[in-house]
Enzyme design. Structure first.
Site, mmCIF file in Angstrom:
data_model
loop_
_atom_site.group_PDB
_atom_site.id
_atom_site.type_symbol
_atom_site.label_atom_id
_atom_site.label_comp_id
_atom_site.label_asym_id
_atom_site.label_seq_id
_atom_site.Cartn_x
_atom_site.Cartn_y
_atom_site.Cartn_z
ATOM 1 N N ASP A 29 0.815 -1.218 0.000
ATOM 2 C CA ASP A 29 0.000 0.000 0.000
ATOM 3 C C ASP A 29 0.850 1.271 0.000
ATOM 4 O OD1 ASP A 29 -2.218 -1.703 0.253
ATOM 5 O OD2 ASP A 29 -1.934 -1.750 2.416
ATOM 6 N N GLY B 293 -3.979 -4.626 -4.553
ATOM 7 C CA GLY B 293 -4.981 -3.636 -4.950
ATOM 8 C C GLY B 293 -4.271 -2.359 -5.329
ATOM 9 N N HIS B 294 -4.170 -2.092 -6.621
ATOM 10 C CA HIS B 294 -3.496 -0.882 -7.090
ATOM 11 C C HIS B 294 -4.534 0.155 -7.482
ATOM 12 C CE1 HIS B 294 0.393 -3.171 -8.354
ATOM 13 N NE2 HIS B 294 0.240 -3.050 -7.061
ATOM 14 N N GLN C 181 2.296 -6.174 -3.033
ATOM 15 C CA GLN C 181 2.530 -6.168 -1.579
ATOM 16 C C GLN C 181 3.810 -5.363 -1.275
ATOM 17 O OE1 GLN C 181 1.771 -9.665 -2.886
ATOM 18 N NE2 GLN C 181 -0.239 -8.764 -2.818
ATOM 19 N N LYS D 141 2.188 2.032 -5.039
ATOM 20 C CA LYS D 141 2.928 1.515 -6.197
ATOM 21 C C LYS D 141 2.157 1.719 -7.492
ATOM 22 C CE LYS D 141 3.258 -2.588 -4.412
ATOM 23 N NZ LYS D 141 2.731 -2.297 -3.067
HETATM 24 P P1 IMP Z 1 -2.464 -12.805 1.917
HETATM 25 O O1 IMP Z 1 -1.463 -12.297 0.929
HETATM 26 O O2 IMP Z 1 -3.887 -12.560 1.491
HETATM 27 O O3 IMP Z 1 -2.210 -14.230 2.295
HETATM 28 O O4 IMP Z 1 -2.297 -11.964 3.274
HETATM 29 C C1 IMP Z 1 -1.107 -12.035 4.075
HETATM 30 C C2 IMP Z 1 -0.769 -10.665 4.635
HETATM 31 O O5 IMP Z 1 -0.388 -9.800 3.581
HETATM 32 C C3 IMP Z 1 -1.919 -9.968 5.365
HETATM 33 O O6 IMP Z 1 -1.376 -9.201 6.424
HETATM 34 C C4 IMP Z 1 -2.491 -9.049 4.314
HETATM 35 O O7 IMP Z 1 -3.165 -7.942 4.876
HETATM 36 C C5 IMP Z 1 -1.218 -8.629 3.620
HETATM 37 N N1 IMP Z 1 -1.407 -8.214 2.223
HETATM 38 C C6 IMP Z 1 -1.631 -9.013 1.159
HETATM 39 N N2 IMP Z 1 -1.743 -8.276 0.038
HETATM 40 C C7 IMP Z 1 -1.551 -6.998 0.393
HETATM 41 C C8 IMP Z 1 -1.505 -5.768 -0.337
HETATM 42 O O8 IMP Z 1 -1.631 -5.712 -1.567
HETATM 43 N N3 IMP Z 1 -1.291 -4.655 0.409
HETATM 44 C C9 IMP Z 1 -1.096 -4.687 1.751
HETATM 45 N N4 IMP Z 1 -1.125 -5.812 2.468
HETATM 46 C C10 IMP Z 1 -1.345 -6.952 1.799
#
Ligand code: IMP
Length: 431
Positions: free
Chosen positions: A18, A45-46, A230, A21
């Site tokens: 977040d 989520g971009h 991420q 990017k």
């Molecule tokens: P997962 O990727 O859905 O398995 O989530 C694992 C961790 O990564 C959690 O803390 C999510 O909130 C975090 N996370 C996954 N994708 C994003 C992203 O695009 N932005 C911020 N945090 C993310």
């Protein structure tokens, strides 16, 4: 960023995701001929603003999608939710962005199947207060099947019998786990097969060899952006394990995640927010609470683009950024959301950690230790003026330049871009 010497750039998030990017990818994509994602899935989520006001939220398709001539690839390192991809292509097409002929997905990419999402949700629910706070997009279970060699890839869709065997085995294992997690729902292999049949022709038509495409593009003088999702502290090896995602988010994963050698990469640009946020559970040394947290969250509109969850805000953390700079080999920084700090009269900037009264030498490995560290802060003067209209370094208020210089010295990486608002035009190029 791109020039005669720089043909291939990796863009990574430096903190917990977040960082903005989408905006920076979008700015770089203007000069790129090809943009490829190398890991993650629909958990990303971009948010990208086009024409300074039309907002697009993309989960799978790279941000380059919004430039009509850019080829957009999803590498083998991505876990692909085929239904989300098709919905996204349709959303973009409906809104006038012709994309289907420009998207390619690696034939080696693994699929996220309905039972991966069921397992993600059920496991999280069963863990109660100890949950990771995942996005419930099935990411962990899909990568687990990939690594344990039970996954289904894009190329496999051409072989129905092979798919059936994988899905039958996958659903039967998933049902053991679902029962273990105490939920009533069960995975149904026939339902999965018919949902897959509905998307198979379209997904197979998008199939490509992403490594071969990128190598050809570079050999022909093209400009390639490898887009991470991420952030570095969510990296499965280098992040705040186990509060991480399930892939290599850092730059080292870029080459393997699209199928090229690391020697083809020229630059690694780290996107870092002028403060810090985190969504989901896990340690966060410079986290703010109470009124200051609410203020930063509201000023920065810090709510997840994928799940809508409120993000946890905190001060800039130089220790974390130095760790990420080393792991990624950052060659430059893009600082985002500087304008969010415009109204503060004073800012804190984390420059060290103490654990049990002793300064740490780096970023601790164990989540329990990261939870316990006490940040060492420096006070920085705020600038209390609007930076949203600044378009050059010299136009920034003196105190803002000083704050940015401190970010640079804390991270030991030169700043190349500064974003002062969500619009495409609100960007300052440095140096
Ligand atoms: P997962 O990727 O859905 O398995 O989530 C694992 C961790 O990564 C959690 O803390 C999510 O909130 C975090 N996370 C996954 N994708 C994003 C992203 O695009 N932005 C911020 N945090 C993310």
């Amino acid at each position: 960023m791109f020039d005669d010497e720089t043909q291939c750039v990796v863009l990574v998030g430096v903190q917990w995701g977040d960082e903005g990017k989408g905006k920076i990818t979008d700015v770089l994509a203007e000069q790129a001929t090809l943009v490829a994602r190398y890991q993650g899935g629909a958990n990303a989520g971009h948010t990208v603003l086009v024409g300074d006001e039309e907002e697009f939220i993309l989960h799978l398709v790279p941000s380059g999608a919004l430039y009509p001539d850019v080829r957009c690839l999803l590498g083998n390192g991505v876990v692909l939710d085929p239904w989300t991809l098709i919905d996204e292509i349709e959303m973009l097409t409906t809104r006038g962005v012709e994309i289907e002929h420009r998207v390619g997905v690696s034939r080696r990419a693994h699929l996220v199947l309905p039972y991966h999402k069921q397992l993600d949700g059920a496991k999280e629910a069963s863990k109660g207060a100890d949950r990771i706070g995942t996005t419930k997009r099935g990411i962990g279970p899909a990568y687990r099947d990939k690594i344990s060699r039970n996954g289904l890839r894009v190329c496999d869709l051409a072989d129905r019998d092979y798919c059936w065997n994988v899905v039958r085995e996958g659903t039967s294992t998933a049902n053991v786990f679902l029962a273990h997690f105490g939920v009533d729902e069960r995975a149904d292999p026939d339902a999965v097969m018919s949902e897959l049949a509905a998307v198979t022709p379209r997904i197979l038509a998008l199939g490509t060899d992403t490594g071969a495409e990128i190598r050809t593009e570079l050999a022909g003088g093209g400009r390639v952006l490898l887009e991470g999702a991420q952030g570095s502290l969510l990296d499965v090896d280098h992040g705040t394990y186990p509060f991480v995602t399930s892939s290599t988010t850092t730059a080292g994963g870029a080459a393997a995640g699209v199928g090229i050698g690391p020697t083809l990469i020229d630059e690694v640009l780290g996107v870092v927010k002028a403060y810090t946020t985190r969504v989901g559970a896990g340690p966060f040394p410079t986290e703010l609470e109470g009124a200051d947290a609410d203020r930063l969250r509201n000023l920065g509109a810090e709510f997840g683009a994928t799940t809508g969850r409120p993000r946890r805000p905190g001060w800039f953390d130089g220790v974390l950024v130095r760790h990420a700079a080393g792991v990624n080999g950052l060659t430059g920084l893009a600082v985002t959301k500087l304008d969010v700090l415009d109204s503060f009269d004073e800012l804190l900037l984390g420059v060290g950690y103490e654990l049990d009264g002793v300064a740490t030498t780096g970023f601790p490995e164990r989540a329990a230790d990261i939870q316990r560290v006490r940040p060492v802060y420096e006070k920085e003067a705020g600038w209390e003026s609007d930076t949203g209209a600044c378009r050059s370094w010299d136009e920034l208020p003196e105190a803002a330049r000083h704050y940015l210089k401190r970010i640079e010295s804390a991270s030991k990486v030169p700043i190349r871009l500064v974003s002062v608002g969500s619009a495409r035009s609100q960007i300052i190029r440095v140096g």
